[in-house]
Design a protein around this motif. Sequence first.
Motif, PDB file in Angstrom:
ATOM      1  N   GLY A   1      49.077 -99.212  45.219  1.00 13.43           N
ATOM      2  CA  GLY A   1      49.322-100.508  45.838  1.00 13.43           C
ATOM      3  C   GLY A   1      48.336-100.969  46.511  1.00 13.43           C
ATOM      4  O   GLY A   1      48.162-102.029  47.145  1.00 13.43           O
ATOM      5  N   MET A   2      46.880-100.442  45.969  1.00  9.92           N
ATOM      6  CA  MET A   2      45.738-100.897  46.643  1.00  9.92           C
ATOM      7  C   MET A   2      44.771-101.280  45.848  1.00  9.92           C
ATOM      8  O   MET A   2      43.583-100.549  45.447  1.00  9.92           O
ATOM      9  CB  MET A   2      45.115 -99.492  47.484  1.00  9.92           C
ATOM     10  CG  MET A   2      45.946 -99.092  48.494  1.00  9.92           C
ATOM     11  SD  MET A   2      45.580 -97.461  49.274  1.00  9.92           S
ATOM     12  CE  MET A   2      46.170 -96.039  48.103  1.00  9.92           C
ATOM     13  N   GLY A   3      44.746-102.496  44.991  1.00  8.91           N
ATOM     14  CA  GLY A   3      46.201-103.063  45.014  1.00  8.91           C
ATOM     15  C   GLY A   3      47.112-102.925  44.047  1.00  8.91           C
ATOM     16  O   GLY A   3      46.787-101.891  43.228  1.00  8.91           O
ATOM     17  N   PRO A   4      48.210-103.532  43.956  1.00  8.89           N
ATOM     18  CA  PRO A   4      49.234-103.238  42.916  1.00  8.89           C
ATOM     19  C   PRO A   4      48.692-103.458  41.434  1.00  8.89           C
ATOM     20  O   PRO A   4      49.298-102.917  40.629  1.00  8.89           O
ATOM     21  CB  PRO A   4      50.252-104.320  43.325  1.00  8.89           C
ATOM     22  CG  PRO A   4      49.836-105.261  44.299  1.00  8.89           C
ATOM     23  CD  PRO A   4      48.374-104.573  44.597  1.00  8.89           C
TER      24      PRO A   4
ATOM     25  N   VAL B   1      55.648 -93.166  42.293  1.00  8.26           N
ATOM     26  CA  VAL B   1      54.616 -93.937  42.654  1.00  8.26           C
ATOM     27  C   VAL B   1      54.845 -94.616  44.249  1.00  8.26           C
ATOM     28  O   VAL B   1      56.142 -95.127  44.286  1.00  8.26           O
ATOM     29  CB  VAL B   1      54.543 -95.256  41.635  1.00  8.26           C
ATOM     30  CG1 VAL B   1      53.060 -95.979  42.060  1.00  8.26           C
ATOM     31  CG2 VAL B   1      54.423 -94.746  40.272  1.00  8.26           C
ATOM     32  N   TRP B   2      53.842 -94.176  44.811  1.00  7.91           N
ATOM     33  CA  TRP B   2      54.054 -94.746  46.448  1.00  7.91           C
ATOM     34  C   TRP B   2      53.156 -96.181  46.240  1.00  7.91           C
ATOM     35  O   TRP B   2      51.859 -96.124  46.755  1.00  7.91           O
ATOM     36  CB  TRP B   2      53.466 -93.780  47.086  1.00  7.91           C
ATOM     37  CG  TRP B   2      54.020 -93.956  48.587  1.00  7.91           C
ATOM     38  CD1 TRP B   2      53.498 -94.820  49.690  1.00  7.91           C
ATOM     39  CD2 TRP B   2      55.119 -93.331  49.151  1.00  7.91           C
ATOM     40  NE1 TRP B   2      54.327 -94.496  50.736  1.00  7.91           N
ATOM     41  CE2 TRP B   2      55.385 -93.851  50.432  1.00  7.91           C
ATOM     42  CE3 TRP B   2      56.150 -92.376  48.777  1.00  7.91           C
ATOM     43  CZ2 TRP B   2      56.444 -93.129  51.268  1.00  7.91           C
ATOM     44  CZ3 TRP B   2      57.322 -91.903  49.434  1.00  7.91           C
ATOM     45  CH2 TRP B   2      57.374 -92.387  50.591  1.00  7.91           C
ATOM     46  N   ASN B   3      53.950 -97.217  45.875  1.00  6.38           N
ATOM     47  CA  ASN B   3      53.095 -98.350  45.823  1.00  6.38           C
ATOM     48  C   ASN B   3      53.055 -99.378  47.119  1.00  6.38           C
ATOM     49  O   ASN B   3      53.989-100.106  47.207  1.00  6.38           O
ATOM     50  CB  ASN B   3      53.449 -99.328  44.702  1.00  6.38           C
ATOM     51  CG  ASN B   3      52.832-100.665  44.214  1.00  6.38           C
ATOM     52  OD1 ASN B   3      51.826-100.497  43.470  1.00  6.38           O
ATOM     53  ND2 ASN B   3      53.265-101.592  44.747  1.00  6.38           N
ATOM     54  N   LEU B   4      52.125 -99.227  48.035  1.00  9.74           N
ATOM     55  CA  LEU B   4      52.219 -99.655  49.489  1.00  9.74           C
ATOM     56  C   LEU B   4      51.176-100.819  49.835  1.00  9.74           C
ATOM     57  O   LEU B   4      50.022-100.101  50.496  1.00  9.74           O
ATOM     58  CB  LEU B   4      52.592 -98.552  50.504  1.00  9.74           C
ATOM     59  CG  LEU B   4      53.132 -98.894  51.587  1.00  9.74           C
ATOM     60  CD1 LEU B   4      54.751 -99.367  51.481  1.00  9.74           C
ATOM     61  CD2 LEU B   4      53.116 -97.767  52.739  1.00  9.74           C
ATOM     62  N   PRO B   5      51.360-101.963  49.244  1.00  8.82           N
ATOM     63  CA  PRO B   5      49.965-102.769  49.332  1.00  8.82           C
ATOM     64  C   PRO B   5      49.751-103.186  50.891  1.00  8.82           C
ATOM     65  O   PRO B   5      48.930-103.618  51.183  1.00  8.82           O
ATOM     66  CB  PRO B   5      50.453-104.060  48.913  1.00  8.82           C
ATOM     67  CG  PRO B   5      51.826-103.520  47.801  1.00  8.82           C
ATOM     68  CD  PRO B   5      52.340-102.461  48.604  1.00  8.82           C
ATOM     69  N   GLN B   6      50.815-102.722  51.730  1.00 13.11           N
ATOM     70  CA  GLN B   6      50.459-102.914  53.289  1.00 13.11           C
ATOM     71  C   GLN B   6      49.583-102.022  53.943  1.00 13.11           C
ATOM     72  O   GLN B   6      49.350-102.204  55.069  1.00 13.11           O
ATOM     73  CB  GLN B   6      51.954-102.856  53.899  1.00 13.11           C
ATOM     74  CG  GLN B   6      52.681-104.124  53.669  1.00 13.11           C
ATOM     75  CD  GLN B   6      53.200-104.123  52.364  1.00 13.11           C
ATOM     76  OE1 GLN B   6      53.565-103.169  51.706  1.00 13.11           O
ATOM     77  NE2 GLN B   6      53.375-105.170  51.874  1.00 13.11           N
ATOM     78  N   ILE B   7      49.174-100.983  53.014  1.00 13.69           N
ATOM     79  CA  ILE B   7      48.049-100.152  53.768  1.00 13.69           C
ATOM     80  C   ILE B   7      46.729-100.893  54.073  1.00 13.69           C
ATOM     81  O   ILE B   7      46.377-101.784  53.279  1.00 13.69           O
ATOM     82  CB  ILE B   7      47.793 -99.272  52.527  1.00 13.69           C
ATOM     83  CG1 ILE B   7      49.036 -97.946  52.465  1.00 13.69           C
ATOM     84  CG2 ILE B   7      46.433 -98.117  52.899  1.00 13.69           C
ATOM     85  CD1 ILE B   7      48.751 -97.039  51.221  1.00 13.69           C
ATOM     86  N   PRO B   8      46.271-100.679  55.299  1.00 16.11           N
ATOM     87  CA  PRO B   8      45.359-101.689  55.566  1.00 16.11           C
ATOM     88  C   PRO B   8      44.105-101.528  54.740  1.00 16.11           C
ATOM     89  O   PRO B   8      43.802-100.399  54.237  1.00 16.11           O
ATOM     90  CB  PRO B   8      44.984-100.968  56.994  1.00 16.11           C
ATOM     91  CG  PRO B   8      46.108-100.424  57.447  1.00 16.11           C
ATOM     92  CD  PRO B   8      46.905 -99.783  56.234  1.00 16.11           C
ATOM     93  N   ASP B   9      43.227-102.527  54.535  1.00 17.17           N
ATOM     94  CA  ASP B   9      42.102-102.881  53.788  1.00 17.17           C
ATOM     95  C   ASP B   9      41.092-101.693  53.932  1.00 17.17           C
ATOM     96  O   ASP B   9      40.506-101.606  54.810  1.00 17.17           O
ATOM     97  CB  ASP B   9      41.412-104.052  53.574  1.00 17.17           C
ATOM     98  CG  ASP B   9      40.523-104.312  52.580  1.00 17.17           C
ATOM     99  OD1 ASP B   9      40.825-104.870  51.426  1.00 17.17           O
ATOM    100  OD2 ASP B   9      39.411-104.111  52.898  1.00 17.17           O
TER     101      ASP B   9
ATOM    102  N   LEU C   1      48.923-100.537  38.428  1.00 18.11           N
ATOM    103  CA  LEU C   1      49.547-100.918  37.032  1.00 18.11           C
ATOM    104  C   LEU C   1      48.716-100.562  36.109  1.00 18.11           C
ATOM    105  O   LEU C   1      49.113-100.152  35.044  1.00 18.11           O
ATOM    106  CB  LEU C   1      49.869-102.294  37.101  1.00 18.11           C
ATOM    107  CG  LEU C   1      51.298-102.947  37.640  1.00 18.11           C
ATOM    108  CD1 LEU C   1      51.419-104.268  37.382  1.00 18.11           C
ATOM    109  CD2 LEU C   1      52.504-102.098  37.014  1.00 18.11           C
TER     110      LEU C   1
END
Lengths: 249, 249
Positions: free
Chosen positions: B14-17, B44-52, B21
């Motif tokens: 998710g860092m980024g999505p 898949v733990w796709n968590l784009p909310q993880i801080p930058d 992919l």
Amino acid sequence: MTQVRLKRLGLLGGMGPSATLDVLQKIVELTDANTDQQHLPIIVWNLPQIPDRTASLVGGGASPAPLLAAGARGLRQAGADYISIACNTAHHWYDVIRAASCLPVIHIADTAIEALAGVEVRRGQVAIMATAGTIASGFYQSRLLRAGYIPLLPHRSVQDEAVSGAIAHAKAGRWPEAVRAVSHGVEHVVARGADAVLLACTELPLLVRGLQPHVPMIDANRALAHACIRHAGARQRADPVMAQEPTGR
Amino acid sequence: MTQVRLKRLGLLGGMGPSATLDVLQKIVELTDANTDQQHLPIIVWNLPQIPDRTASLVGGGASPAPLLAAGARGLRQAGADYISIACNTAHHWYDVIRAASCLPVIHIADTAIEALAGVEVRRGQVAIMATAGTIASGFYQSRLLRAGYIPLLPHRSVQDEAVSGAIAHAKAGRWPEAVRAVSHGVEHVVARGADAVLLACTELPLLVRGLQPHVPMIDANRALAHACIRHAGARQRADPVMAQEPTGR
């Protein structure tokens, strides 16, 4: 800037893995985001070992229900707020998945039929391009009839060779053969009088990119992706694929 | 036919999505499978909310460590046998992720540097194209030196405008701008004397598809995908992308 907490999607997939990737790709593309953080949080349960759905429904194979239920429970444990299933045929076990997860589950056929409202379906005849398992389950036929459409199926031989054949080719990575087979299937249903074509197997949208069949084609994966974004509370991009998406979104 | 039980991959992403992919796509493409069931099981733990990650490393932003650790624990709970991280910069917190998951964690830089062995690197000078955070963390530089190469970084202004700029464009979906920026960055490091280019940010391989830079480019995502397939116990397809993969695989 206020940060809206997006709902976390649990995606039950791996049936097959390319179809799951297609749904994920569409979710990412159709989300109106400028930063990573505005994209959907998603847990993907990509388990290609789930027994073949069609083999279970029409061939007496092992049932996928136990692994589907385990995946649904796993997604809930992983913090999913709602579930989508990146496989049309697996929707035969929709109730099992909903019961196991105790979460809202988006039904791909509901989203695809909703998308039909945005295209012209002259006499109401809608062809279903799907696995033999999805056809046998009947959840597309019943929903089309309820929405006032006439479901139209390929002849048995075309179903076997063109539609099921294309899906088998796609799952094995034989893309040119798959594209040839599916284009024969689309020609057939259009010649039979289809006013619109429902691409109701998650492998099929991968195969029709170059086709121009003179009737609208509804991509169930794309409709599902839109529904996932809406349900998460994220912003959707305007979707220029008019033939595949209703104008009203 | 005996069925080998494939190990289940936990992919922290998710860092980024889009980068996630790309890694998933490469895993599917490079797995030698004829049926769904021969593909890798992946959570898949796709968590784009993880801080930058870069904002935390060089800008004093919030630390991604708590959410990375939570994802690692979640992947273990979901039955993962080993973990990969679809983000180079997040490897700064490699030890946190390994400690939180209690599982083997593949390190993307190890796989990328292993892949260098398969290409010609004349004078040993290897350019690192990465986020400012990855550069600041230094895990590519130390590994390159240990393996006998000379790490070469872009000039600060090129790093800021071309490399970091391209990554920001890619994360916002501005693909033409991103491709222009990264191609300027590659030209710059080749002019500085790079004998090979490490694409050491998971967004970059998406951007270099059309480039022909006269030196080998190592796609860290592709190297990671190969390592994931090997670790799962699945069969790898022969990989024709010679400039990006060692011949010996």
